[in-house]
Design a protein around this motif. Structure first.
Motif, short mmCIF file in Angstrom:
data_model
loop_
_atom_site.label_atom_id
_atom_site.label_comp_id
_atom_site.label_asym_id
_atom_site.label_seq_id
_atom_site.Cartn_x
_atom_site.Cartn_y
_atom_site.Cartn_z
N SER A 1 5.65 -1.33 1.12
CA SER A 1 4.87 -0.49 2.04
C SER A 1 3.64 0.08 1.36
O SER A 1 2.55 0.11 1.95
CB SER A 1 5.74 0.65 2.58
N ARG B 1 1.05 -2.71 1.00
CA ARG B 1 0.42 -3.03 2.28
C ARG B 1 -0.57 -1.94 2.68
O ARG B 1 -1.68 -2.23 3.12
CB ARG B 1 1.48 -3.19 3.38
N LEU B 2 -0.16 -0.69 2.53
CA LEU B 2 -1.02 0.42 2.94
C LEU B 2 -2.26 0.49 2.05
O LEU B 2 -3.38 0.64 2.55
CB LEU B 2 -0.24 1.73 2.88
N CYS C 1 -6.34 0.13 2.77
CA CYS C 1 -7.30 1.17 2.36
C CYS C 1 -8.46 0.60 1.55
O CYS C 1 -9.57 1.13 1.60
CB CYS C 1 -6.58 2.28 1.59
N ARG D 1 3.19 8.26 4.09
CA ARG D 1 2.58 6.96 4.43
C ARG D 1 2.29 6.91 5.93
O ARG D 1 1.29 6.35 6.35
CB ARG D 1 3.49 5.80 4.02
N GLY D 2 3.19 7.49 6.72
CA GLY D 2 2.96 7.55 8.16
C GLY D 2 1.69 8.31 8.50
O GLY D 2 0.96 7.94 9.43
N HIS E 1 -1.16 6.05 7.69
CA HIS E 1 -1.17 5.02 8.73
C HIS E 1 -1.89 5.54 9.97
O HIS E 1 -2.75 4.86 10.55
CB HIS E 1 0.29 4.65 9.04
N LEU F 1 -5.63 5.90 9.36
CA LEU F 1 -6.30 4.60 9.41
C LEU F 1 -6.63 4.22 10.85
O LEU F 1 -7.63 3.53 11.09
CB LEU F 1 -5.44 3.51 8.77
N SER F 2 -5.83 4.67 11.79
CA SER F 2 -6.09 4.37 13.20
C SER F 2 -7.44 4.91 13.66
O SER F 2 -8.00 4.42 14.63
CB SER F 2 -4.99 4.95 14.09
N PRO G 1 -4.32 -0.26 10.84
CA PRO G 1 -3.19 0.11 9.99
C PRO G 1 -2.22 -1.07 9.89
O PRO G 1 -1.99 -1.75 10.88
CB PRO G 1 -2.53 1.28 10.73
N GLN H 1 1.32 -3.18 9.48
CA GLN H 1 2.70 -3.06 9.90
C GLN H 1 3.53 -2.65 8.68
O GLN H 1 3.41 -3.25 7.62
CB GLN H 1 3.18 -4.41 10.44
N LEU H 2 4.36 -1.64 8.82
CA LEU H 2 5.15 -1.15 7.68
C LEU H 2 6.65 -1.15 7.95
O LEU H 2 7.41 -0.62 7.15
CB LEU H 2 4.71 0.28 7.30
#
Length: 177
Positions: free
Chosen positions: A14, A17-18, A22, A134-135, A138, A141-142, A148, A150-151
């Motif tokens: 995760s 990916r995040l 970024c 992380r949420g 996420h 990022l929206s 964002p 997928q996590l």
């Protein structure tokens, strides 16, 4: 199955990916003021890795390591290197776990002094902390031009095709989980 190891591996996946998403941000987008608990993507990511290092030090019974803090600002590149190192430490730690080590008491530095916490509870808290923040990144990022990632495609066999490219890119053996 070592569920703590699976969570550590999911944590690493995760984070990768995040952070990869970024890296598509401009510097201005990365540091821009946003609505969240921390005022920017940068500050939230800094908090994640700072807390990871704090709890890893506690889990490793390192009192002095718990007192180390990160600078107020880091480049995304430097931050991602610190996060990768913390994620690797957490995976290595979880690979060594057994019932006896999970029930040990770790000394955690708090404002009111040293507090004893069970290792298994500290790990659960660390994973929950990661997911929570992380949420937030996420969601932030929206509000940018970067979608964002997928996590939530990690644990189930049905998700394997969805994460196969990541596993290859991150050089993970698929049988670890």
């Amino acid at each position: 199955m070592n569920s703590f190891l699976a969570q550590a591996q999911n944590n690493q996946w995760s984070n990768r990916r995040l952070l990869s998403a970024c890296f598509a941000l401009s510097q201005e987008e990365y540091v821009a003021k946003r609505t969240s608990f921390f005022p920017s993507i940068e500050k939230t990511l800094l908090h994640i890795v700072d807390v990871d290092q704090f709890y890893l030090a506690a889990l490793e019974f390192d009192i002095e390591g718990q007192r180390n803090e990160l600078p107020d600002t880091l480049s995304l590149h430097a931050l991602s290197q610190l996060q990768a190192a913390a994620d690797a430490r957490l995976i290595a730690y979880c690979e060594r776990l057994d019932d006896q080590s999970l029930s040990r008491q770790a000394r955690v530095v708090r404002a009111e002094g040293i507090v004893l916490e069970r290792v298994d509870c500290l790990l659960l808290h660390l994973f929950q902390h990661q997911i929570h923040h992380r949420g937030q990144v996420h969601a932030m990022l929206s509000g940018t031009r970067v979608a964002p990632p997928q996590l939530d495609e990690f644990y189930l066999d049905a998700d394997l095709p969805l994460r196969a490219m990541d596993e290859e890119r991150f050089s993970w053996p698929t049988g670890n989980i």
